[in-house]
Design an enzyme around this catalytic site. Sequence first.
Site, short mmCIF file in Angstrom:
data_model
loop_
_atom_site.label_atom_id
_atom_site.label_comp_id
_atom_site.label_asym_id
_atom_site.label_seq_id
_atom_site.Cartn_x
_atom_site.Cartn_y
_atom_site.Cartn_z
N LYS A 57 32.19 35.32 38.52
CA LYS A 57 33.26 36.18 38.85
C LYS A 57 34.44 35.18 39.76
CE LYS A 57 35.46 40.02 40.72
NZ LYS A 57 34.61 40.87 41.42
N THR A 109 43.78 35.22 43.63
CA THR A 109 44.78 36.18 43.15
C THR A 109 45.56 36.84 44.48
OG1 THR A 109 43.27 36.88 41.22
CG2 THR A 109 45.30 38.16 41.73
N HIS A 153 39.09 42.76 49.90
CA HIS A 153 38.00 43.84 50.03
C HIS A 153 37.94 45.03 50.80
CE1 HIS A 153 36.36 40.80 47.27
NE2 HIS A 153 36.17 40.01 48.28
#
Length: 282
Positions: A57, A109, A153
Site C-alpha cells: 500500500k 499524496t 487518517h
Amino acid sequence: MSAETVQIAYSPCPNDTFVFDALAHGRVPDAPALDVTFADIDVTNGMAERGESDALKVSYAVLPYVLDEYALLPCGGALGRGCGPLVLTREAGLDLTGRTVAVPSEKSTAYLLFRLWAAETVPGGVGEIVVMPFHEIMPAVRDGKVDAGLVIHEARFTYGGYGLHKLADMGEHWESTTGLPIPLGAIIAKRSLGTQSLTRLADSIRASVRAAWDDPGASRPYVMAHAQEMDPAVADQHIGLYVNEFTADLGEDGYAAVRGLLTRAAAEGLLPPLGPGALDFP
C-alpha cells in the site's frame, strides 16, 4: 516468493486491516496466502522505491517512481470524497508564509495535494517542511514544535481534542477545482509476478473487501488489535470514510482521479510524467 505466498506491506490503520482481514486470515477461497508487514506509509513508499516487497500500500504520489517495476491494482486502495488531508494550526487563520509545516511524507499524496494547494493560496511560500510519523504531528503542533501540520487518517475526527484548528482541507480544494474524488493510497504489486498472479491477487482483494462489508464484525479483532488504542467509534468512522466503492474497484472516476492528480503534478514540475499505459492493469 512461492506460488502460494505474497509478501505484502500495508499500514496498521483501520481501513487497511478491514480490507485485508479476510485475505490475511485465509477466509478468501483460492486466494494466495499473505506474508504481512505493517508499516507507516512513508516506510512503504520507500520500500516500493527499493523493490522490497511483492505488494504494498503506497501513496499515489509515489507511482511515477515505481510503475516500471510495479503495477497499480484496480482495487484495495483509498480514494473518496470528503476524505482529504487537513492543515491544522494552533492559531485559527494562521498565515503559512515562511512557517514550519510537519508532513507525514514528502512522497505522500497528502503532501502533493498540499503543494498544489499552497502554490495557489500561499503566494509567499511556506517555510521549512519537517517529515514525521503522522501520529506525532498533532502533538507537535499543539506543543508549538511546528507551526502547522498536514494530517491524514483518523486525525480528521480527533484534532479538536488537541485544541487545534482546521486551516484548510486539501480534499475540498482538490474536489472543488477538479470535480474528481481524492486519490490517497494505492495497492501495487510487482509486474514480475505475472498476469495470472496479479489478476488472482486483485480478485482476492476484491473478495476480501466484500467479505468485510458482508460481516463487519468479523474484522473487528484484527482492526482493533492494530489500531493504536483508537476509540472503536473513531475506527468505524475511519473505515466508513476510506473504504468505499473505489476500494472494490477504481472504475472510470477512480482512474480519472489518479491520472488527473499525477498529470497535474507533473505539469507543475512536482512529479515525473507518467509513461504511456503506466496505469494499465495487465
